[in-house]
Each structure stands twice: as structure tokens, then as C-alpha cells.
Design an enzyme around this catalytic site. Structure first.
Site, PDB file in Angstrom:
ATOM      1  N   ASN A 172     -25.460  78.083  -2.576  1.00  0.00           N
ATOM      2  CA  ASN A 172     -25.909  75.908  -1.936  1.00  0.00           C
ATOM      3  C   ASN A 172     -24.032  75.341  -1.650  1.00  0.00           C
ATOM      4  OD1 ASN A 172     -28.554  75.922  -3.488  1.00  0.00           O
ATOM      5  ND2 ASN A 172     -26.829  77.535  -5.552  1.00  0.00           N
ATOM      6  N   GLU A 173     -24.745  75.495  -0.221  1.00  0.00           N
ATOM      7  CA  GLU A 173     -23.700  75.328   0.255  1.00  0.00           C
ATOM      8  C   GLU A 173     -23.425  73.685   0.109  1.00  0.00           C
ATOM      9  OE1 GLU A 173     -21.088  76.438   0.892  1.00  0.00           O
ATOM     10  OE2 GLU A 173     -21.435  78.151   3.253  1.00  0.00           O
ATOM     11  N   PRO A 174     -22.215  72.394   0.763  1.00  0.00           N
ATOM     12  CA  PRO A 174     -22.595  71.219   0.299  1.00  0.00           C
ATOM     13  C   PRO A 174     -23.828  70.649   0.386  1.00  0.00           C
ATOM     14  CG  PRO A 174     -20.515  71.570   1.533  1.00  0.00           C
ATOM     15  CD  PRO A 174     -20.865  73.016   0.888  1.00  0.00           C
TER      16      PRO A 174
END
Ligand code: F6R
Length: 640
Positions: A172-174
């Protein structure tokens, strides 16, 4: 407080005590990651057993990457030696690269089987890992079914996490939404950089992945996030002390009621209570803490140490220190002198000089010195200026390259040399074979022993060019080729007796007065850490030998990061000419120029990093009120 394996992770609320008042996530800090991992494995094992005793299944959410490896190793040990059964366990892995074949050695599917599933009695039908082979048009449905399967299994009882430097959990990236479920995502560039060494170059790292969402992770009844190493320290601080933000998705965990971050000292080092403890509560003012605080105060107020006033101390949480040590005046002078005494142009000691306040002994005037260099180039990158001075000042200097460094030579570079050999002698069978092997090599396959040999030779010859330039005779250059490194892949073996014997033999032969070793623990692929362990192990064995009484161990850094100012015990200044000489010595390692294979999070070439870092150290000394040098290399003495 530092936890120990005997002292299991306690459930406290973040911010419960004064020293944790900046913290929004409960965390425990261990002396080292091994001890911490064992503790986490014990918590998981206890949960599995508890569920077993209730006749229930235990649903675990699992992570991959470097962080959980030791946890899995301990779970395997508990299975093999203490009868821990996984028959009632169902697992859901967080993520998988996309696209990705299961059989690919870089797949998380492969990783999980290699580290855990192949060694325990889990039922294969209870293992769930996102499938990287799903056709793209089916991904949505597949992700929904993954979510449904977790719910059907009764939900996650326990979720193990690592944290990426982007603040990702799972992938879950930025920008990830707090309500997100399992889905396909695009990997952040930093995440791909971090994975580059495992994939032998960033171009091989997939751009996409399938990951459980934030909401999926947060649905777990219990969450434990592992964080090891200095390179995680800043994201750990941001996550624990910062505001909740989609830009640092791990901050969403602040609102989970049963999350613990399990950290080693390095990963926890930037938390306010550790970095600036005087800002959170009253402190026990040890010498080290005092130095740290005075340097901090000087940098914080942008004043030289000798200009700090009582008011500066009082305004910055350090009135307790003043009360204990007297006035700012006394403290300032003591700290100024301490720093002044670390600076020397005589790293091997100044002959016939009073050495009371010098970092090194005056006698013997000519010392025997071993510089251990993990890869063939760390010597000049990290301490090229000091190396040069030691040679110039007439010490008997030996360079010992611990590993061959062959893995960091590109195929293109090796091909170039094989083609040169073949053009000189068209009948050179070996050169032909190497050319053929490289031309036919498929992505991510292991080099043949001949190619590895050539790559190692390239680095050896480059090293000679650099050491000759500094003025060292070839007989003083030792290539140890430690066996732990020679796997042909990024994954290295554990240190063995064979490695330690090689190290001990060299030390015994030279009987050094000084040993320099790389204390560069942020090396992204771990070789420096293992090489330092090899030095420590060898010294432990040889410690009682009479000649070792006179042997001091100095740790250098430089390729990745520098010591903190208050830690430095010897700082060797360099003139502008010496800076240039060091740069040229680094240039001789041509295979590492332009195309740095394992550069970690820093896009600059090694010579630039080294130069900027040495300049920065000098600037910091100057800002504290000391002399203004062009550059400085810094060392810490390690008592073994
Ligand atoms: C792995 C995963 C990632 C990693 C993170 C840290 O399944 O989901 O979030 O936990 O990238 O990786 P390491 O542990 O290699 O530093």
C-alpha cells in the site's frame, strides 16, 4: 526500555508514560533484530497453541522481505525442536509482484516456501498467497475473492508486517486509501530501488503488485510490525509520531487498537525519546548523552559550542544537565576540547609527540595496519584519505579485501574484457565460452563459475590500480575471497569456520597494531554487516594472543552514512589536494562507476557520496566552532 527475549512484548498504550508522549503507536525496542524476532515468533507460536487448545484454526497474515526472515526461522525451529504444529494454521500473504510466476526465485510464493512452508506441517490448501499469474482482466474478481476467503476463514487473528521506506505496509504505497481492500497497485520508485538488488538491477523489478488493502490489514485482531536498521529509522519516527496521512500509509495503524511496532535499536533511534530524550523527561546524564546533547544544542541553535549560553540549555530541556555540571561555560569548554582532541592528521599516531590527548598512541612510531574492506573499493571510498596518510607516514599498511565483489560487475563489463581477451588470442577457449555464456544468459540466471571468476578478476585488477596509486606494494594487498559471499546470487551464506579461519590467519600473520573495519551497517544488501561480524568473531578468537593487547580496532563509515558527531573519536582532515587524490583512487574502480548496481537509496555515484559526506563532516566540525577543513574522514574506536 529495551525488551529481551525473556521479557515478552508487553501491551502498553502508546503515550501512556511521559517518555512516550510523542508516540501514537505502541512500540518496543530490542537490542538486536534476532532477539526481537524470536520474541515475535514466540507470540505467534503461543497464539497457534492457544487456538489449538480451543480446537480452533489460527489465521495468520504474513509478510515477506528481509524483516520477517528470522521470525520464520524461529517458527521452523519451534516446529522441528519443540513440536509446534501448523495443522490448524491458515495463512494469507500480504502481497505478490505482478506479473510473477510462482517458480521465479524472486516471487513471494517462492520466498514463503523457502523460508517457512516447506519446513513445517501446514496443509498446502491452507496457504494463500496472491497469485501473480492471474490475467489482468480477472484481477478485480480475484482480489474480491481473496478478501472473501479471509472473511470465510474467520478473519485475520494476527497480521505480521514490515514497513517500506515509502511508509508502505503490504504494498500500500503513498496515496492508498484507509478503506482500501485487496487490489492491484503500482509500486513506488523507492520500493523498486529497494528491491533492485534482489532482482539484479532495477530494470528487472516488476512495476506492479497485488496487495491486501489498508482495511484488510486493519481488520486483523492483532498487528505486529517489524522494523530493523537505520534505513528505517526516519519512516518509523514519522509513522509513530507524525499525523495520519495517506502519504505515509503505515500511519493508518495509529487507529488500530492492538498494534505493536517491534524495532531494533537502529530503527528506533530517531524516536524523540531516543534521539533527544532531554525533550521528553529528566535524564541520567552519562558522558555520551551529554556529548550528544551539546552537539544537538549547538546545531539546533546554529551557534558554535563556545557561544552556547545558560539560557540556550534551559530553553531546550537541558536545565538538569546545567544543574549537574555547573555552568554552560564549563560544559562548553569540556565539549569543545573533547571534539578538538578527535582531530588528527596522524591516524597512525604522531611519533615523539605527547599523545595524552591524541586519538592514537605515539608508539610504536611505525605501526602494522590492516584495513579490512568488505568489497574491493570500500577502502578508498570510505577512508581513502586516511589510507593515503598511513602509507605516506611510513606505516606497514595491508589492505584485505574480504569479498571478491564479483556480483556487482555487470555482464556488459565482463563481456568487454572477454572480448578483449578473445581479440588478443582468438584461440582463447575460456574467453569464447564466457562470451557465449553471457550472450545466451537469460534474465535472473546465475553466472557460470568462469564468468564469476572473470568478474572477480576485474575487481582485483582495479583494486591493484588503486592501491598502487596510493603507493602500496602488491604484496601488501590481500584478496580473502571469503566463501560466505561466493553463492553467485544476492542471497549469501551464513559465516562459517572457513571464513573465520581465513580472517584469523591474516591477523595472526601480520600481528597488527591497528585494524580498520567497515562499521557501515546500513549496507542495503547486508555484506558489510557480515564482514564486520567476521572481524568481531575473529577478534573474539584471537583476543588472548599477546600481540592483540596492542591492537586497536577503528571502525570507518562512508559509503552509506556517517557517524554522529558525538560518536566520532578520530577525525582525519583532508586538504583539497587529498580530496582529489582520493577521488582518483576511487575512479580506478571503473566497473563500479556510472552503473552502480547496488546503490541503495542514493542515486549518486560512490565518489560523489564519499566526497559530499567528508565535506559535510568537516562543515559540521566548523559549525560547532572548530577549524575549517576541506573534508574529514571519521572513525570510532571499538573496544573488543
Ligand atoms: C512484504 C511487504 C512489504 C515489506 C516492506 C519491507 O510482503 O509487504 O511491505 O514488508 O517493503 O521490506 P523489508 O522487510 O525487505 O525491508
Amino acid at each position: 526500555m529495551i525488551e529481551t527475549a525473556k521479557n515478552p512484548i508487553k501491551h502498553k498504550t502508546a503515550g501512556q508514560f511521559e517518555e512516550t508522549r510523542f508516540e501514537k503507536i505502541h512500540n518496543v525496542i530490542f537490542n538486536d533484530s534476532d532477539e526481537a524476532s524470536i520474541c515475535v515468533a514466540q507470540e505467534i507460536a503461543a497464539l497457534i497453541r492457544e487456538k489449538q487448545s480451543q480446537g480452533k484454526s489460527c489465521v495468520l497474515g504474513l509478510a515477506t522481505g528481509s524483516s520477517p526472515i528470522k521470525v520464520y526461522e524461529e517458527l521452523v525451529r519451534l516446529h522441528k525442536e519443540e513440536g509446534l504444529s501448523f495443522k490448524n494454521v491458515t495463512t494469507f500473504n500480504l502481497d505478490e509482484y505482478y506479473p510473477m510466476e510462482k517458480s521465479n526465485i524472486q516471487s513471494y510464493h517462492y520466498f514463503m516456501h523457502e523460508h517457512l512452508f516447506n519446513h513445517v506441517d501446514i496443509l498446502p490448501e491452507n496457504v494463500n498467497i496472491p497469485d501473480g499469474t492471474i490475467p489482468s482482466e480477472d484481477i478485480r474478481d480475484y482480489c474480491l475473492s481473496y478478501e472473501a476467503k479471509i472473511k470465510d476463514a474467520g478473519g485475520l487473528d494476527f497480521q505480521l508486517l514490515g514497513i517500506g521506506r515509502t511508509g508502505h505496509i503490504g504494498f500500500n504505497e503513498p496515496g492508498s486509501h484507509y478503506n482500501s481492500g485487496t487490489r492491484a497497485i503500482t509500486l513506488h520508485h523507492i520500493t523498486r530501488v529497494d528491491a533492485a538488488s534482489a532482482f539484479l538491477g532495477i530494470n528487472n523489478v516488476p512495476r506492479k503488485a497485488i496487495t491486501m488493502g489498508i482495511a484488510t490489514v486493519k481488520s486483523a485482531k492483532r498487528i505486529v510490525l517489524l522494523g530493523w536498521g537505520e534505513h528505517k529509522a526516519s519512516v518509523v519516527k514519522e509513522t509513530i509520531e507524525g499525523s495520519v496521512s495517506s502519504q505515509v500509509p503505515a500511519t493508518y495503524l495509529q487507529s488500530h487498537p492492538n498494534t505493536t511496532f517491534v524495532l531494533d535499536k537502529e530503527a528506533g533511534s530517531m524516536l524523540t525519546r531516543n534521539k533527544t530524550p532531554w525533550l521528553v523527561s529528566s535524564c541520567e546524564w552519562t558522558k555520551e548523552l551529554t556529548s550528544k546533547a551539546v552537539v544537538w544544542l549547538s546545531e539546533q541553535t546554529k551557534k558554535s559550542i563556545l557561544s552556547l549560553t545558560d539560557k540556550d540549555y534551559n530553553d531546550n530541556g537541558m536545565s538538569g544537565l546545567l544543574a549537574e555540571k555547573g555552568s554552560a561555560y564549563d560544559l562548553n569548554i569540556a565539549m569543545f576540547n573533547k571534539l578538538q582532541h578527535t582531530i588528527t592528521g596522524w591516524p597512525g599516531g604522531k611519533p615523539n609527540a605527547d599523545d595524552t590527548y591524541r586519538p592514537e598512541r605515539a608508539t610504536p612510531a611505525k605501526k602494522r595496519v590492516i584495513i579490512f574492506s568488505p568489497h574491493p573499493d570500500d577502502d578508498v571510498i570510505s577512508m581513502g584519505g586516511t589510507f593515503d596518510r598511513l602509507v605516506e607516514q611510513g606505516h606497514e599498511v595491508h589492505i584485505a579485501y574480504q569479498t571478491s565483489g564479483n556480483i556487482a560487475v555487470t555482464d556488459e563489463e565482463a563481456l568487454k574484457f572477454a572480448e578483449v581477451a578473445s581479440s588478443i588470442d582468438p584461440n582463447n577457449k575460456q574467453a569464447k565460452e564466457i562470451i557465449q555464456h553471457i550472450s545466451e544468459k537469460k534474465e535472473n540466471t546465475i553466472d557460470s563459475p568462469e564468468v564469476r571468476q572473470l568478474k572477480g578478476t576485474i575487481r582485483r585488477k582495479e583494486s591493484y590500480a588503486a592501491t598502487r596509486y596510493v603507493g602500496l606494494e602488491d604484496k601488501n594487498v590481500h584478496f580473502l575471497n571469503l566463501p560466505f559471499y561466493e553463492t553467485g546470487t544476492i542471497k549469501k551464506n551464513k559465516l562459517s569456520k572457513a571464513d573465520i579461519d581465513i580472517m584469523c590467519n591474516l591477523i595472526e600473520e601480520i600481528k597488527p597494531h591497528q585494524i580498520y573495519a567497515a562499521g557501515d551497517l546500513a549496507d542495503p544488501h547486508g555484506t558489510h554487516r557480515v564482514c564486520l561480524d567476521a572481524v568481531f568473531e575473529s577478534l573474539k578468537i584471537l583476543k588472548k594472543a599477546p600481540y592483540m593487547k596492542d591492537c586497536w580496532l577503528w571502525l570507518y563509515r562512508g559509503a552509506w552514512h556517517e557517524w554522529d558527531m558525538h560518536e566520532i573519536e578520530m577525525a582525519v582532515p583532508m586538504s583539497p589536494d587529498q580530496v582529489l587524490k582520493k577521488r582518483r583512487a576511487i575512479f580506478y574502480h571503473q566497473s563500479q562507476k556510472d552503473n552502480v548496481m547496488f546503490q541503495g537509496d542514493d542515486a549518486r555515484e560512490f565518489w560523489m557520496r564519499a566526497e559530499e559526506r567528508n565535506r559535510e563532516t568537516a562543515k559540521r566540525y566548523h559549525a560547532l566552532g572548530l577549524a575549517d577543513y576541506a573534508a574529514m574522514e571519521a572513525f570510532v574506536r571499538y573496544e573488543y
